[in-house]
Design a protein around this motif. Structure first.
Motif, short mmCIF file in Angstrom:
data_model
loop_
_atom_site.label_atom_id
_atom_site.label_comp_id
_atom_site.label_asym_id
_atom_site.label_seq_id
_atom_site.Cartn_x
_atom_site.Cartn_y
_atom_site.Cartn_z
N GLN A 91 1.04 3.44 -3.20
CA GLN A 91 -0.10 4.21 -3.69
C GLN A 91 0.23 5.69 -3.78
N GLU A 106 0.82 -1.21 0.00
CA GLU A 106 0.00 0.00 0.00
C GLU A 106 0.86 1.27 0.00
N GLY A 145 -0.48 1.14 -7.94
CA GLY A 145 -0.95 2.49 -7.65
C GLY A 145 0.05 3.59 -7.86
#
Length: 361
Positions: free
Chosen positions: A172, A169, A190
């Motif tokens: 991102q 994550e 991302g």
């Protein structure tokens, strides 16, 4: 999908198909001068050095009967325009990493680097002995080019960041420079992926236009000054375990050369392949120590990040399988890589682990 469908909207495809006259090599008093364009700014450590090695050695081995006028990025054409220039006959040869040109055909990735792909020796084996040259001839001939492996950087690090990456994550929203299919992988996580020539990366990173970058390895990265504008250096990456750099020549020009001059180009490219690879290997360890001593913080990606890289990489590499030529190259490449990896694990991998233990390396 028909393999030539990738060519319909590309300038190089049209030029390769329709060009009726090519820029002939310059002749003077029985000598020929060939123009080489590159994707490297003059002075970029390792990559420009290898291109210069090729230019110098062709002149030396031919005893001056064949010389190369080297034009660095921007001196004749832009860094990302060299493919079109040589395909159309504006220049005679180029030195570059062909993952810059995947818009011409995605199969070019295999002749530079795919994520989790071959290392230097595996690629050399595929090209020289296990079907790679045949696949390359089929692909590059579409564009009026003839390819010769002519340099390799060895394994490239995961890149420079100004924040730590602890989970998938964390990618991102990052603006990150990474070319080729590796960049497509980060896009799936991302990232806003930027594809910049090497000579523009430092300014983009220092200005905040990008949040991080990959480049080549400790020696070249130190020379570029990335340690001045980024804090964390991830020393292992998924994207380029052994990127091949090609010397690609205009096929019509090459076919018009004497057999002796053709052999000189091929054999100088082959010697540059080893020379360039060893240049990076010789300099990287000491450079990494200097970076660490100077305050660069070395990191490794955690296992969940590697897993995310792997899952996204399979999606990226397999997305063009409906193209017949791409699939043929993929099948040849993967079969050869599996064979090389099996032998390396059985012999070399076990030996190196024991050698490093016994010799305290």
């Amino acid at each position: 999908m028909d393999r030539r469908s990738f060519l319909k909207t590309t300038a190089a495809g049209g030029a390769a198909a329709t060009a009726t006259s090519l820029a002939a090599p310059v002749y003077a008093q029985g000598k020929q001068t060939l123009t080489m364009v590159t994707s490297w700014g003059r002075g970029l450590a390792g990559v420009h050095d290898t291109a210069q090695f090729i230019a110098d050695r062709i002149g030396e081995v031919s005893d001056g009967s064949l010389t190369v006028d080297l034009k660095a990025a921007g001196e004749l054409v832009g860094a990302f325009d060299v493919f079109d220039a040589v395909s159309s006959g504006q220049a005679d040869m180029y030195h570059s990493a062909d993952y810059y040109f995947l818009g011409q055909h995605p199969g070019l990735a295999f002749f530079c680097q795919i994520p989790f792909g071959m290392n230097f020796m595996e690629y050399t084996n595929w090209w020289e002995h296990d079907g790679g040259r045949v696949m390359g001839e089929e692909l590059y001939s579409i564009f009026g080019l003839k390819a010769f492996p002519a340099g390799n950087t060895g394994p490239q690090p995961g890149g420079w960041f100004n924040k730590e990456i602890n989970a998938p994550e964390d990618f991102q929203g990052l603006k990150f420079r990474m070319p080729g299919q590796g960049g497509e992988v980060l896009g799936k996580l991302g990232v806003s992926v930027q594809n910049l020539p090497g000579s523009e990366v430092y300014q983009a990173l220092s200005s905040g236009a990008i949040d991080g970058t990959d480049w080549i390895g400790p020696w070249a990265d130190e020379k570029a000054g990335f340690q001045e504008v980024a804090k964390f250096y991830y020393t292992a990456g998924f994207q380029e375990p052994g990127p091949n750099i090609n010397l690609n020549v205009n096929r019509e020009m090459f076919d018009a050369l004497s057999p002796a001059h053709q052999a000189i180009i091929e054999n100088v490219a082959r010697s540059a392949n080893l020379w360039g690879m060893s240049l990076f290997t010789a300099n990287n360890a000491a450079a990494l120590q200097r970076l660490q001593s100077g305050g660069t913080q070395l990191r490794e990606f955690p296992a969940p990040v590697w897993d995310a890289f792997g899952e996204a990489s399979k999606d990226v590499v397999e997305q063009y399988m409906e193209d017949d030529l791409y699939k043929s190259i993929y099948d040849s490449y993967m079969k050869s890589m599996a064979s090389s990896a099996q032998w390396s694990a059985s012999a070399g991998g076990a030996y190196e682990a024991q050698r490093n233990r016994v010799m305290d390396l």
